[in-house]
Each structure stands twice: as structure tokens, then as C-alpha cells.
Design an enzyme around this catalytic site. Sequence first.
Site: not given
Lengths: 638, 214, 244
Positions: A41, A43, A46, A331, A426
Site C-alpha cells: 500500500g 497511501g 504506506g 460525523r 486505516e
Amino acid sequence: MITLDSKIPEGPLEQKWKRYKANAKLVSPANKKKLDIIVVGTGISGAPAASALGELGYNVKVFCYQDTPRRAHSVAAQGGINAAKNYKNDGDSVYHLFYDIIKGGDFRAREANVYRIAEVSNQIIDHFTAIGVPFAREYGGSLTTRSFGGVQVSRTFYSRGQTGQQVLLGAYSSLVRQIKEGTVTMYPRREMLDLVVINGKARGIVVRNLITGKIERHSAHAVVLATGGYGTIYYLSTLAVNSNASAAWNAYKRGAAFANPSFVQIHPSSVPQMNEFQSKLTLMSESLRNDGRVWVPKAKGDTRPPNDIPEEDRDYYLERRYPTFGNLVPRDVASRAAKERCDAGYGVGPTGLAVNLDFRDAIKKQGKKAIEEKYGNLFEMYKDITGIDSYTEPMRIYPAGHYTMGGLWVNYDLMTTVPGLFAVGESNFSDHGANRLGASSLMQGAGDGYFILPYTISNYLASEIKTPRINTDTIEFQEAEARSAEKIKRLLSIKGKQTATTFHKKLGKIMWDHCGMTRNEKGLTEAIGLIRELREEFWKDLNVPGRADELNQELEKAGRVADFLELGELMITDALNRRESCGAHFREESQTPDHEALRNDDEYAYVAVWEYNGDQPPILHKEELKFEFVELKQRSYK
Amino acid sequence: MNKILFSAVSKKFVMALAGLFLLLFLPVHLGINLMLLKSDPEPFNTAAHFMATFPLVKVVEILLILAILVHVTYGITLQILNWCSRPVGYAVRNKSDTSAFSRFMIWTGGSVLIFLVIHFFNFYFIKLGIVEGDPENFYAVAQQLFVIPSYAILYWICFLILGFHLYHALQSAFQTLGLSNEFWKPVIRVISLIYAIVIPLGFAIIPFVILLFK
Amino acid sequence: MKFKLKIWKQRDAHSRGSFVTYDLDGVAPEMSFIEMLTYLNETLIGKGDEPVTFEHDCHEGICGSCGMYINGYPHGPVKGLTTCLLSMRYFKDGETIVIEPWRAKPFPVIKDLMVDRTSFDKIQQAGGFISISVGAAPEANAIPVRKHSSDLAFDASVCIGCGACVAACKNASAMLFVSAKISQYALLPQGRPEGKDRVRAMIAEMDKQGFGSCSNTGACEAQCPKQIKLFNIARLNREYFKAY
């Protein structure tokens, strides 16, 4: 049978990370060169992890399914990144940031981990600024911030509505620098299919080359998963359509326990679904709620155009229900409030499944230019999708699956229950409890990758310096490859009638209806049955065209859906087990008289950690959460 | 060092400099040509003689020839490289929003080059002695040519094409030399437009006047 | 809505491709172009035909995965949109839509509409970064940056690396892409120390990858889904000459 040891260092909260770093074992530069690390990963956790480890001198191999690391879905994060800089002198501090995250997560996260991420938050801003990320600035040349939901200070650094893109491209730039240096080798267009565990330690992965279809083996002394969340299980979500859970799920099947799988954040503001062909719900940043006011008509079925509805006929329900935080409630609260209004019949738009987000007052007060400066690109994107100009007419928004707080269980070292397998960003469960506050995901991802993992992985690898390069011809690698090949063969040989997308849509509907914004015993029990049926149907009636040894996008999708069909059951199992409401997990059986989430700290102040158990039901382990430094309170934003 | 000499950006830079130098010469040439409008051949011939003999002008002349050679060679080289950058073309013509002037520079440039060759045969090569003629009386040569209607029409077409070339060329040169930004771009565009109209128009007026009034 | 789709099909990098025509009925005007193609694929699979390969991921115009040449325009006829945000309501019912992959020597076709854009990574790798390692950064506010410069740097850094500029350019030039990166760093004081090395290295790599040169036609600016401006190319040129 796994044992959970969170390995939280002793001592006062603010001393834990300092002590850890002081006591962590180091690896000499000469030995680092001999140690291989796999990062899956690229992102916002990563890419930082890979570049930071490369800078240290480790031999890093990075994998992503995209054609280039710059396309990881962190790129789509909009609103910002939090840090306790206190540039606004509004009373912010590391402790306040820590407390806000703990409280925002409804007291279901580990104190020590959360304090640590708040502590490194300032360094993240320093680093991104130094590598050229253009954060928004004041006229005097200093950095500026904005407010975000769930907090009373202004601590969110941003680059208009594209903060994720800017920080990800920053991280990508450091990554390519290391690729040029030769410390990092990039393997794009590879999808991780399986984890290889040798003598109880993670020693490599098996990937599919998405261009040639060839299954490849890669070995390392440690494996880092930075593979993101599993929100696409709902089919319609704010995630990229190819985001998936396969890497994490297969790691789970090799022994990495999964924590709190049912904790999924439903983001309150996305563009509502318009038709059945829709493949994606586009996020409209939470930062919009800084200036936008949320409302529905006071009367049921009021079909007048929004601008024709006078002030006295509008119900600003967030301001009404939560006078202290108003439109800036967290949220989960905002999402449920929208669902409540729509379910009661006050929703707007053609489907009645939407609420208004109105900028009329903000534009009147600050001028159109100021609003454009802050949110220009979001307004444009909204107009591209819906054809509505939000400068003159309210946006219509509705909640959508967004972020998964649950993930692979990790200890304070960010190591999973498989020694040598780490999870960052995440893909782990560690910092956000039962609900994540806005602008905390970029912070956590980058913090894990840049400032935490390099210490903790070195601490682990210090005992691996005598291990030679791992051979990929071992029986474990052969088995992993054979398992993956077998699964692909099976998917291709069904030759049924329905496509992977069809199954994905069906699964998404089951999950959204029964394990979405609100859950109850009956719905969840029913959903387990539905998922099992669907899984059976999948393995009987799936249609995957093409071959295994070629570029085959349908095969990619099918493999991902197959894993989602299993993960879905674990999510529901976890949701069933937790008979309390906390954060984003809202069990209808457990609510206060005014319909807020009602926690049950006596019975459920633990992390639900699930161990894979073959064909048998997964085994539940509990990591009790001890709150030594904060007092557990009923979360209130009123 | 090799890299800067052979990079595409440098080639463009050199092309732009050479082009700008040629653009500086055009008004001088036009100034002299306008003397053709006088019925007295003397001023024109004197100017032509001066241009042909004054030592400093000789140096400029060599520079001009060099500029033309460099501009043309680099233009063609880059064009060939550019064509190589897309070995397989599109089935549907590219409809991206650009000015036609900018897309056809190689063709407008090529046309101007052909005109230049004709022009050299008519005048410059006479001066060099390659082609027969009287270098001391270009006035007469020009007058003779311009009364031929087909030559005048060709001349007009060539200057129209030159105008197209110049309009993009001037803006492009500034951009290539890094001298354009948000503020100056519209200004440069207006200057280019004026230059690209005034200079070719100035040249084109001459055969027009000669044809009509002489 | 109903469309006749003429789509480029090519087995792999080494095969010769050709156009295949599909008739597609039942398209909803609010579908995005990508959703329309996904719908086409679903029908093709249903009929036992091979689906069309194309790239897409975020569906919100930010990842840069998608990109195809639609009726003569990279990312289609509407300015400022990526293919994934291009809605079918912009097309006429019954229209023929010709869809081709990006065409450029440095973007070889992998399959159908999917091309290899690794050349962009190679250019960025040559120098598109600031060499500050983790831990070495000064306090963020220790480096004041003029707001105007910071805003311009941001406007350049919104590039999503989709390659539409190359696809649109008659020379398949990557100047807009490279200039966006150069500009971002040139406008920020953090980027200055390596400025000269960066621009030299990135330009050299751009040529090496086989991209064409810039004719200042502005097709890139017109087709850039993030509306990156041509001034950046002027700045790139300026930075390049200052570097020697």
C-alpha cells in the site's frame, strides 16, 4: 490460540512514548542494509512508512495495485490534517487533541496510542511543510487552520479542499526520492493475495501481477500492511471503487486478529445516490459544515424549491438538537440525525433521502469570494455531478460509508498478532475508537508511517539481524502460491450467470440495510443468514470471463468480492456481540431517551478482537480498555 | 553540458532567440521597402547600396543568415522529433481548443521559407553575383516584379501566411524565453497581434500601390 | 439514452488493435462516462463477450487513473472534468462516440484503453522532490511563505498526473506536467536549494522518455482537468535557463 499483549509502556501518559523511544533497540546502518521490509500500500501511511524506512537504510519493497503510488485513495481526502500546534492561540495542546480523539471515539480507543499520535501530530505538519506541501497560509506568510467537527479549537491544516492530494503527493515525492536512491523498490500493479508465515513469523507475501496475471513471491524480514479500510464492502461508499480488504482479510486468515470490525464511520455529507447504476458516493468535505447550515423543511413533504422556503419553515435540526456544537457535531451524530429526519419523512430531493446544506448565510456574511477560496473545488465537483450551483442553491447531502475504525489488531508497536506483521494507517484499529474525528485520518496515517513505525519496526528487527535473506522456495511460499492459484482457478471455473459487480451490489445492500448507520439484533441475525446464502450463490453462479494469465479486471473484482463476502459476516458477528451503542456503532436497543448513543462501559469497555478459526466461528478475545488518565463520560455535544 | 545543448527546451530557446532577431530585422527591411513607393528610385537604391556595403551591416547580414539557418534547422528537427513522439495517431482529429495559427507553424514556416528562396533568387543572389542582374538598381527590379499581377498575388499570400506565423511566433517566443506570466500574457498577445498585422500589411501595401497607381 | 460506441480494442502491448463497435441502449443521462462503460461491460459479460479494459478508481476526479480520448478530446468535450466526472447528459441521444486510448510513444497501450504512464513516475523520480528526511524538518512556521506564492504553488500542485496534457498535445509533450511540478517547488522557499538540479534532471528525463517538445499551442491547458496554466511552462523555461 493467540494471546493479546498490548505492550503499553509504563509511566505517566506523556512519558510513555518518550520512554519507549529511549528503550527501543536500534539496528546499525550496516545491518539495516541486510534487512528486507515489505510495505503493501502506498497511501498516506504506506508511502511515508516506505520512504522513512528507506531513508533509514533498510531494503524496502513497496507494492500497490494502482499503476503508480500517487493514486492511492488517500489522495481523495479533502478537509485537512489535524495538529496540536495552537497557532491560533485558542487553547489547543497535545492533551486537548488527545482528549478530543478519545472522546470523539466514544472511549473505545487505547489511551496510550491516542496520546502518542497527538504527540507526533506537530512533527507531521513540520515535515510536510518542509517537503513542499502547500498548506493554506495567512497573508503574513504563516500557516493557517480551520475548524472541524467535534472540537472547539481550530487545529486543521488544509490545502483548499484537496489536503489529501497534497499530502499524499508530498509523501509520494519522498517515496520516489528513495526509489531513485535505490533503498526502495517499487512494484506497482500488484495485488496482495496472501501472507506467508514461516515458523510463526511473517516472512513474505504472494501477489498477483495484474498485467501478466503471474503470481509472484516476495520475501522479507518483516511485512507492513498499509492497505486501508474496507468501506467498499457497502458497494456504494466514498472510497475508490478498487479499494478492498483482501490483503488484510488474508492476513487475518493467516493469524492476524481483527479488531472491532463493525466500527464503520458513515460520513454525513456525500452526494446522495441518484440511480441504481451509480458506482460511488462522492464525499463533500466535513469542512463545509464550518460555513454551511444543515436543514430540512419543518413540514413533511414540503416540495417547494429550497430557496422558496422561508426561514420560519426551516428546521435547522443540528442547531436545534445540539446548541453547543451546532452544525459541527461529530460525523456519527450528524449522520444519524440526517437519517432520523429522512426516516421521519422530512427528507428533500427526488428520493427524500437527502438534507440541505445551505451556504446562503455564509455567502451573505463573508462574500462569495471567501467561500470560493475555501471550498471552490468542492462546489465545482458538486456542480459537475449534480448540475446544481451551490452558491445560489443549497447542496443536497446524505450519509455514506466512509472510514473503518476497525481493522487488524495491533499492539503499541503497531504489530499484529503475527510477529513481524505490522499494520499502519486505516488498516489497523488503533486510534479512533468507535468513531473518527474529521482530519484525523491523514494525521494517523502519516504519523504511523513517518514517526512511529520506524522506531517500532527497528525494535523488532534488532532481533532479526542474524536472519539471512528469506528464501522464497520454502514450502510455506509454495503453499501460499498454490492456495492463491487454486482460488483463482475456482473463481474462473464457476461459469455462472452473475457478474462480480452484481454480487457486490447485493452484498452492499445487505450490509447497508442491516449493518449500517443503525443496527439491531433482529436485522443483524437476519443479515448473517442473507450473507451466507449470498456467499453460496456466489460460488455457484459467478461469471468471470477471461483467463488467469492475463490482465483480467473482472477476476480482480471477483477475488475482492469473495473476501468481502467473508468479512461481512465477521462485521455482523461483531455488531451482534456488542450490545451497546458507541460512536458510529448504534444499536437501537441501547439509546438514551433523546435517541443518543448509550454506552455500556461496565460490559463493553473492551476491544473485540476476533481470531480466525477455520470453518468454525471466530474466537472472541477481549482487550480490556483501562482509562487511567481520562474519566469516562457520556459523550455530549448538546 | 551536453544535456543543455541538446535538450528540447534549449533548442526551442535558440529557435526563439533566432526568430526574435529576424523579427527585429523585418521593420528595417520594411522601412527600406517603403521607399519603393516614391517615384524617385534614388533613395531606395542608396539605402540598398548602403545595406550591401556598410561593414557593420555585413556582420548583421551574416548573423541574419545564421539565424535563418538555425531557426529552420531546429524547427524541422524538433518537428520530426515531435512526430516521432506519437507513432500511432488518433482516429478522430484532435479538437482541443487551440488557435489554428499555433498548430500549423511548421506549414506556415515552410511556406515563408519557400518565399524566402524565391526572394533570394530575385534579389539577394543578384547581389552575391550568383544570379545575373544589376545590384545597383533593385528599385527597377522590384518595380518590374510588382507589376506582374500573379507575382503580386503570390506576394500577398506569402505575407498573409507570414502574418499567421508571426502572430503565434512572437507570443511563443516570449513564452519559450520564460518571459510570460499572468500579467504580461495579454499584453504580449496584443503586441503580437499588432506586429503580425502592421508588418505584413506594410509589405503588402507596396505591390498594391504599384499595381494600382503606376 | 442510446449510443453507438466505437472503442479501441487491443489484446496487449504487442498486438495490433482495431476499433470495435457496440450498440448500447438504456444509458441514464446522470451516469458518468465510466459508469456508462461499466454498464457496457456488464452487458458484454452477460452476452459472453469480452469486456473492455479501462482504468478508473476514485470516481471523483482526483486520483488520475481514468483517461480516454473521447470524440477528439482527452477526457471528453467538457472542460475541467476527468472522464469519471463526465456525465452522459453532455452527449446527444443516439450519438456515435469514438473512444481511443492516450496516444504517445512514452504511453504505450497495455490493453484496450489502458496505457502505461510509468514515464511520469520516472520524470518525478529524476528530481521532483525536496530532499529532507524524516526528522530533519524545522518548525513549520519558521519558513514564512508569501500567500500569493503559496497559492500559485498550490494551483500547480493540483496536477493529478492523468496524462491528458500529453494526450492533447500535437507533439505529445509533457511540458505542462513537468512545469507544474517545477513550479510548485520553484515558488516555495523550501524548494529553492535544489532548484537548479531539479529542473535540469527533470527536463533531461522528459526528453529521455521520448516526449515531444512544446509548441506553445495551449492544447494541454485547454484539456487539463485541473486547469493548470501555461504560465507554469514559462516558469519552467525560466528556471531551466537560470539553472545554467
